[in-house]
Design a protein around this motif. Structure first.
Motif, PDB file in Angstrom:
ATOM      1  N   ASP A  57      24.518 114.913 -27.218  1.00  0.00           N
ATOM      2  CA  ASP A  57      24.027 113.922 -28.184  1.00  0.00           C
ATOM      3  C   ASP A  57      22.546 113.625 -27.951  1.00  0.00           C
ATOM      4  OD1 ASP A  57      26.542 113.753 -29.346  1.00  0.00           O
ATOM      5  OD2 ASP A  57      27.126 111.993 -28.173  1.00  0.00           O
ATOM      6  N   ARG A  58      22.137 113.499 -26.683  1.00  0.00           N
ATOM      7  CA  ARG A  58      20.729 113.225 -26.386  1.00  0.00           C
ATOM      8  C   ARG A  58      19.844 114.398 -26.792  1.00  0.00           C
ATOM      9  NH1 ARG A  58      23.298 110.415 -22.490  1.00  0.00           N
ATOM     10  NH2 ARG A  58      23.243 111.927 -20.806  1.00  0.00           N
ATOM     11  N   VAL A  59      20.307 115.621 -26.512  1.00  0.00           N
ATOM     12  CA  VAL A  59      19.529 116.808 -26.894  1.00  0.00           C
ATOM     13  C   VAL A  59      19.397 116.881 -28.411  1.00  0.00           C
ATOM     14  CG1 VAL A  59      19.562 119.345 -26.962  1.00  0.00           C
ATOM     15  CG2 VAL A  59      19.999 118.139 -24.801  1.00  0.00           C
ATOM     16  N   ARG A  60      20.492 116.707 -29.113  1.00  0.00           N
ATOM     17  CA  ARG A  60      20.455 116.800 -30.581  1.00  0.00           C
ATOM     18  C   ARG A  60      19.594 115.692 -31.192  1.00  0.00           C
ATOM     19  NH1 ARG A  60      25.422 118.303 -33.651  1.00  0.00           N
ATOM     20  NH2 ARG A  60      23.749 119.039 -34.988  1.00  0.00           N
ATOM     21  N   ALA A  61      19.635 114.505 -30.596  1.00  0.00           N
ATOM     22  CA  ALA A  61      18.794 113.409 -31.086  1.00  0.00           C
ATOM     23  C   ALA A  61      17.316 113.726 -30.862  1.00  0.00           C
ATOM     24  CB  ALA A  61      19.170 112.096 -30.397  1.00  0.00           C
ATOM     25  N   ALA A  62      16.994 114.299 -29.711  1.00  0.00           N
ATOM     26  CA  ALA A  62      15.593 114.666 -29.438  1.00  0.00           C
ATOM     27  C   ALA A  62      15.129 115.760 -30.392  1.00  0.00           C
ATOM     28  CB  ALA A  62      15.435 115.123 -27.985  1.00  0.00           C
ATOM     29  N   ILE A  63      15.981 116.724 -30.655  1.00  0.00           N
ATOM     30  CA  ILE A  63      15.629 117.799 -31.592  1.00  0.00           C
ATOM     31  C   ILE A  63      15.420 117.217 -32.994  1.00  0.00           C
ATOM     32  CG2 ILE A  63      16.486 119.869 -32.753  1.00  0.00           C
ATOM     33  CD1 ILE A  63      17.821 120.634 -30.043  1.00  0.00           C
ATOM     34  N   ALA A  64      16.270 116.287 -33.386  1.00  0.00           N
ATOM     35  CA  ALA A  64      16.110 115.659 -34.702  1.00  0.00           C
ATOM     36  C   ALA A  64      14.810 114.863 -34.769  1.00  0.00           C
ATOM     37  CB  ALA A  64      17.309 114.750 -34.998  1.00  0.00           C
ATOM     38  N   ALA A  65      14.521 114.102 -33.724  1.00  0.00           N
ATOM     39  CA  ALA A  65      13.334 113.249 -33.728  1.00  0.00           C
ATOM     40  C   ALA A  65      12.035 114.048 -33.645  1.00  0.00           C
ATOM     41  CB  ALA A  65      13.400 112.252 -32.570  1.00  0.00           C
ATOM     42  N   GLU A  66      12.019 115.071 -32.794  1.00  0.00           N
ATOM     43  CA  GLU A  66      10.780 115.810 -32.546  1.00  0.00           C
ATOM     44  C   GLU A  66      10.597 117.029 -33.448  1.00  0.00           C
ATOM     45  OE1 GLU A  66      10.157 116.628 -28.313  1.00  0.00           O
ATOM     46  OE2 GLU A  66      11.389 114.873 -27.846  1.00  0.00           O
ATOM     47  N   TRP A  67      11.698 117.580 -33.960  1.00  0.00           N
ATOM     48  CA  TRP A  67      11.606 118.845 -34.701  1.00  0.00           C
ATOM     49  C   TRP A  67      12.355 118.846 -36.026  1.00  0.00           C
ATOM     50  CZ3 TRP A  67       8.242 122.464 -33.255  1.00  0.00           C
ATOM     51  CH2 TRP A  67       7.725 122.375 -31.960  1.00  0.00           C
ATOM     52  N   GLY A  68      12.828 117.699 -36.455  1.00  0.00           N
ATOM     53  CA  GLY A  68      13.519 117.638 -37.741  1.00  0.00           C
ATOM     54  C   GLY A  68      14.885 118.290 -37.737  1.00  0.00           C
ATOM     55  N   GLY A  69      15.473 118.481 -36.569  1.00  0.00           N
ATOM     56  CA  GLY A  69      16.832 119.008 -36.484  1.00  0.00           C
ATOM     57  C   GLY A  69      16.962 120.446 -36.038  1.00  0.00           C
ATOM     58  N   GLU A  70      15.853 121.187 -35.958  1.00  0.00           N
ATOM     59  CA  GLU A  70      15.928 122.592 -35.524  1.00  0.00           C
ATOM     60  C   GLU A  70      14.762 122.903 -34.579  1.00  0.00           C
ATOM     61  OE1 GLU A  70      16.036 127.166 -37.234  1.00  0.00           O
ATOM     62  OE2 GLU A  70      16.312 125.509 -38.632  1.00  0.00           O
ATOM     63  N   LEU A  71      15.088 123.126 -33.334  1.00  0.00           N
ATOM     64  CA  LEU A  71      14.105 123.438 -32.305  1.00  0.00           C
ATOM     65  C   LEU A  71      13.851 124.942 -32.279  1.00  0.00           C
ATOM     66  CD1 LEU A  71      12.443 122.485 -29.805  1.00  0.00           C
ATOM     67  CD2 LEU A  71      14.543 122.784 -28.462  1.00  0.00           C
ATOM     68  N   PRO A  72      12.656 125.389 -32.615  1.00  0.00           N
ATOM     69  CA  PRO A  72      12.395 126.827 -32.647  1.00  0.00           C
ATOM     70  C   PRO A  72      12.504 127.476 -31.261  1.00  0.00           C
ATOM     71  CG  PRO A  72      10.642 125.611 -33.767  1.00  0.00           C
ATOM     72  CD  PRO A  72      11.478 124.612 -33.041  1.00  0.00           C
ATOM     73  N   VAL A  73      12.937 128.714 -31.228  1.00  0.00           N
ATOM     74  CA  VAL A  73      12.876 129.494 -29.999  1.00  0.00           C
ATOM     75  C   VAL A  73      11.408 129.549 -29.594  1.00  0.00           C
ATOM     76  CG1 VAL A  73      13.212 131.789 -28.988  1.00  0.00           C
ATOM     77  CG2 VAL A  73      14.932 130.847 -30.553  1.00  0.00           C
ATOM     78  N   GLY A  74      11.137 129.267 -28.313  1.00  0.00           N
ATOM     79  CA  GLY A  74       9.757 129.219 -27.839  1.00  0.00           C
ATOM     80  C   GLY A  74       9.225 127.805 -27.717  1.00  0.00           C
ATOM     81  N   GLU A  75      10.087 126.802 -27.964  1.00  0.00           N
ATOM     82  CA  GLU A  75       9.733 125.392 -27.813  1.00  0.00           C
ATOM     83  C   GLU A  75      10.801 124.724 -26.962  1.00  0.00           C
ATOM     84  OE1 GLU A  75       6.931 124.171 -28.677  1.00  0.00           O
ATOM     85  OE2 GLU A  75       6.219 125.712 -30.050  1.00  0.00           O
ATOM     86  N   THR A  76      10.536 123.501 -26.522  1.00  0.00           N
ATOM     87  CA  THR A  76      11.502 122.782 -25.692  1.00  0.00           C
ATOM     88  C   THR A  76      11.564 121.318 -26.079  1.00  0.00           C
ATOM     89  OG1 THR A  76       9.876 122.147 -24.008  1.00  0.00           O
ATOM     90  CG2 THR A  76      11.034 124.244 -23.664  1.00  0.00           C
ATOM     91  N   VAL A  77      12.646 120.675 -25.668  1.00  0.00           N
ATOM     92  CA  VAL A  77      12.728 119.226 -25.620  1.00  0.00           C
ATOM     93  C   VAL A  77      13.171 118.860 -24.207  1.00  0.00           C
ATOM     94  CG1 VAL A  77      13.139 118.798 -28.072  1.00  0.00           C
ATOM     95  CG2 VAL A  77      15.087 119.105 -26.538  1.00  0.00           C
ATOM     96  N   LEU A  78      12.727 117.705 -23.754  1.00  0.00           N
ATOM     97  CA  LEU A  78      13.068 117.197 -22.432  1.00  0.00           C
ATOM     98  C   LEU A  78      13.790 115.877 -22.632  1.00  0.00           C
ATOM     99  CD1 LEU A  78      12.549 117.350 -19.271  1.00  0.00           C
ATOM    100  CD2 LEU A  78      10.571 115.901 -19.738  1.00  0.00           C
ATOM    101  N   VAL A  79      14.996 115.768 -22.062  1.00  0.00           N
ATOM    102  CA  VAL A  79      15.776 114.543 -22.225  1.00  0.00           C
ATOM    103  C   VAL A  79      16.297 114.058 -20.877  1.00  0.00           C
ATOM    104  CG1 VAL A  79      16.483 115.109 -24.592  1.00  0.00           C
ATOM    105  CG2 VAL A  79      17.947 115.751 -22.679  1.00  0.00           C
ATOM    106  N   PRO A  80      16.437 112.745 -20.723  1.00  0.00           N
ATOM    107  CA  PRO A  80      17.064 112.232 -19.506  1.00  0.00           C
ATOM    108  C   PRO A  80      18.552 112.564 -19.523  1.00  0.00           C
ATOM    109  CG  PRO A  80      16.573 110.434 -21.005  1.00  0.00           C
ATOM    110  CD  PRO A  80      16.013 111.681 -21.629  1.00  0.00           C
ATOM    111  N   THR A  81      19.088 112.843 -18.346  1.00  0.00           N
ATOM    112  CA  THR A  81      20.514 113.186 -18.268  1.00  0.00           C
ATOM    113  C   THR A  81      21.399 111.952 -18.256  1.00  0.00           C
ATOM    114  OG1 THR A  81      20.501 113.236 -15.851  1.00  0.00           O
ATOM    115  CG2 THR A  81      20.066 115.335 -17.018  1.00  0.00           C
ATOM    116  N   GLY A  82      20.831 110.825 -17.869  1.00  0.00           N
ATOM    117  CA  GLY A  82      21.625 109.609 -17.800  1.00  0.00           C
ATOM    118  C   GLY A  82      22.348 109.431 -16.478  1.00  0.00           C
ATOM    119  N   ILE A  83      22.079 110.296 -15.516  1.00  0.00           N
ATOM    120  CA  ILE A  83      22.708 110.157 -14.211  1.00  0.00           C
ATOM    121  C   ILE A  83      21.635 110.052 -13.137  1.00  0.00           C
ATOM    122  CG2 ILE A  83      24.883 111.261 -14.868  1.00  0.00           C
ATOM    123  CD1 ILE A  83      23.933 113.809 -13.637  1.00  0.00           C
TER     124      ILE A  83
END
Length: 170
Positions: A57-83
């Motif tokens: 859920d955190r990864v998908r939310a970051a992809i939606a917020a930063e990339w409009g829902g689709e993260l291109p190959v060759g890019e990244t998102v960084l998310v906290p794991t919550g642990i």
């Protein structure tokens, strides 16, 4: 994969090969070689989803917020794991394929793009609070990129990662 990584570490004393489960490592960050939409249901991503509750859920939310829902190959998102440590506190999602289940080209182009993106995120990335990513994620567990579902040969993956290391940290 570990045997292919062994050749990668020659001349790179700051790289270490681990044989075993990623869940046994004490690192600051783990890498998810997912797909462009952040679905984390199989392979190493399935392991992360079971180990790190809510990570998909955190990864998908970051992809939606930063990339409009689709993260291109060759890019990244960084998310906290919550642990909390000693488990990883960060996850870097770096897709090696657009859709889940795609096979990678035999040359490993997508794995090379993902490796460069991961290393750039670590070297140049900044958190929203201004801290450099390299300061908060001093150690990263990097699994094979595209070597599971993607069908990429481990030697090809290791070669692409070595090329990325040489290019960015030469």
């Amino acid at each position: 994969m570990a045997s292919a990584w062994d050749k990668l570490v020659a001349g790179r004393p700051w790289v270490r090969v681990f044989r075993g489960s990623v869940t046994d490592l004490e690192v600051a960050a783990v890498v998810s070689p997912a797909n462009s939409f952040g679905w984390m249901r199989g392979g190493i991503d399935g392991v992360y989803s079971r180990w790190l509750p809510g990570i998909e859920d955190r990864v998908r939310a970051a992809i939606a917020a930063e990339w409009g829902g689709e993260l291109p190959v060759g890019e990244t998102v960084l998310v906290p794991t919550g642990i909390e440590p000693p488990a990883p506190t960060w996850l870097i999602s770096a897709p090696t394929m657009r859709q889940p289940g795609e096979r990678l080209d035999r040359a490993g182009t997508a794995a090379g793009l993902a490796a460069r993106a991961i290393l750039r995120r670590w070297r140049d990335g900044v958190l929203p609070d201004g801290r450099p990513v390299r300061d908060v994620a001093g150690s990263i567990a990097l699994p094979g990129l595209g070597t599971g579902v993607g069908g990429l040969a481990p030697k090809t993956c290791a070669r692409r990662v070595a090329e990325a290391l040489d290019e960015l940290f030469g």
